[in-house]
Design a protein around this motif. Sequence first.
Motif, PDB file in Angstrom:
ATOM      1  N   ALA A  72       0.833  -1.207   0.000  1.00 11.90           N
ATOM      2  CA  ALA A  72       0.000   0.000   0.000  1.00 11.90           C
ATOM      3  C   ALA A  72       0.870   1.260   0.000  1.00 11.90           C
ATOM      4  CB  ALA A  72      -0.928  -0.001   1.218  1.00 11.90           C
ATOM      5  N   HIS A  73       1.962   1.230   0.753  1.00 10.15           N
ATOM      6  CA  HIS A  73       2.871   2.388   0.779  1.00 10.15           C
ATOM      7  C   HIS A  73       3.490   2.608  -0.592  1.00 10.15           C
ATOM      8  CE1 HIS A  73       6.796   4.365   1.406  1.00 10.15           C
ATOM      9  NE2 HIS A  73       6.037   5.178   2.117  1.00 10.15           N
ATOM     10  N   ARG A  74       3.931   1.541  -1.218  1.00 14.71           N
ATOM     11  CA  ARG A  74       4.516   1.667  -2.553  1.00 14.71           C
ATOM     12  C   ARG A  74       3.475   2.201  -3.553  1.00 14.71           C
ATOM     13  NH1 ARG A  74       8.419  -2.581  -5.193  1.00 14.71           N
ATOM     14  NH2 ARG A  74       9.789  -1.334  -3.877  1.00 14.71           N
ATOM     15  N   PHE A  75       2.247   1.714  -3.451  1.00 10.40           N
ATOM     16  CA  PHE A  75       1.188   2.175  -4.357  1.00 10.40           C
ATOM     17  C   PHE A  75       0.894   3.650  -4.163  1.00 10.40           C
ATOM     18  CE2 PHE A  75      -3.356   2.933  -5.115  1.00 10.40           C
ATOM     19  CZ  PHE A  75      -3.414   2.628  -6.476  1.00 10.40           C
ATOM     20  N   MET A  76       0.896   4.087  -2.900  1.00  8.41           N
ATOM     21  CA  MET A  76       0.564   5.493  -2.627  1.00  8.41           C
ATOM     22  C   MET A  76       1.690   6.444  -3.014  1.00  8.41           C
ATOM     23  SD  MET A  76      -2.473   5.486  -1.453  1.00  8.41           S
ATOM     24  CE  MET A  76      -2.756   6.967  -0.537  1.00  8.41           C
TER      25      MET A  76
END
Length: 65
Positions: A59-63
């Motif tokens: 999720a962090h990478r996506f954001m």
Amino acid sequence: MNGNNPSQKAVWLAIILLASVVGAVVAGVLFQMAGAAGPAVVGASGAAFMGTASLGLAAHRFMTE
């Protein structure tokens, strides 16, 4: 939310891993309260940690990208 700064990445990694540890402890306590055997408690805790950590990092990478 720009997480490209190395210091920000380290802070986010710490937050995600801390949340994963808390989730693993909660899962372990719940399994222990349910009367599961020792290996099942350890397995559930490990699975909860790995699942939460990988979901948080993804999720962090996506954001940030």
